[in-house]
Design a protein around this motif. Structure first.
Motif, PDB file in Angstrom:
ATOM      1  N   GLY A  24       0.811  -1.196   0.000  1.00 42.58           N
ATOM      2  CA  GLY A  24       0.000   0.000   0.000  1.00 42.58           C
ATOM      3  C   GLY A  24       0.853   1.259   0.000  1.00 42.58           C
ATOM      4  N   LEU A  71      -0.473   0.408  -8.239  1.00 44.81           N
ATOM      5  CA  LEU A  71       0.112  -0.233  -7.070  1.00 44.81           C
ATOM      6  C   LEU A  71      -0.120  -1.732  -7.186  1.00 44.81           C
ATOM      7  CD1 LEU A  71      -1.007   1.983  -4.022  1.00 44.81           C
ATOM      8  CD2 LEU A  71       1.331   1.694  -4.868  1.00 44.81           C
ATOM      9  N   VAL A 103      -4.282   2.249   1.109  1.00 42.51           N
ATOM     10  CA  VAL A 103      -4.056   2.756  -0.239  1.00 42.51           C
ATOM     11  C   VAL A 103      -4.700   4.133  -0.318  1.00 42.51           C
ATOM     12  CG1 VAL A 103      -4.606   2.477  -2.684  1.00 42.51           C
ATOM     13  CG2 VAL A 103      -3.925   0.494  -1.309  1.00 42.51           C
TER      14      VAL A 103
END
Length: 115
Positions: A9, A18, A111
């Motif tokens: 994250g 990501l 995140v």
């Protein structure tokens, strides 16, 4: 006791990517289903993606075409590749591993998508 640890994250700009990983302390060969959920502040937990032992996958409509779930049984790890991230994807992401005997959850990884 099975433990799950999520990594990957962080803070990313809109449009960025990501890759989250979910390391499982035991073998995942017998995991029937691995899943990623997310929960944003003030919102209910949302199922994001699922991968079954057969390899079949399912995605929430909100992430379809942008996120990809996968699993590497040799590494006892699940992954969530997130592309074209939006501010609405900001949340704590948790993975879950469901065995025949029960399900186990990780603590989650934050995140944040922001410019």
């Amino acid at each position: 006791q099975v433990q799950l640890v999520e990594l990957g994250g962080g803070l990313v700009q809109p449009g960025g990517s990501l890759r989250l990983s979910c390391a499982v302390s035991g073998s995942i060969f017998s995991v029937n289903v691995m899943a990623w959920h997310r929960q944003a502040p003030g919102k209910e937990r949302e199922l994001v993606a699922v991968i079954r032992s057969s390899g079949s996958t399912m995605y929430a409509d909100s992430v379809k075409g942008r996120f990809t779930i996968s699993r590497d049984n040799a590494k006892n790890t699940g992954y969530l590749q997130m592309n074209s991230l939006k501010t609405g994807d900001t949340a704590v992401y948790c993975c879950c591993a469901a065995y025949a005997r029960g399900a186990y959850w990780g603590q989650g990884t934050q995140v944040s998508v922001s410019s």
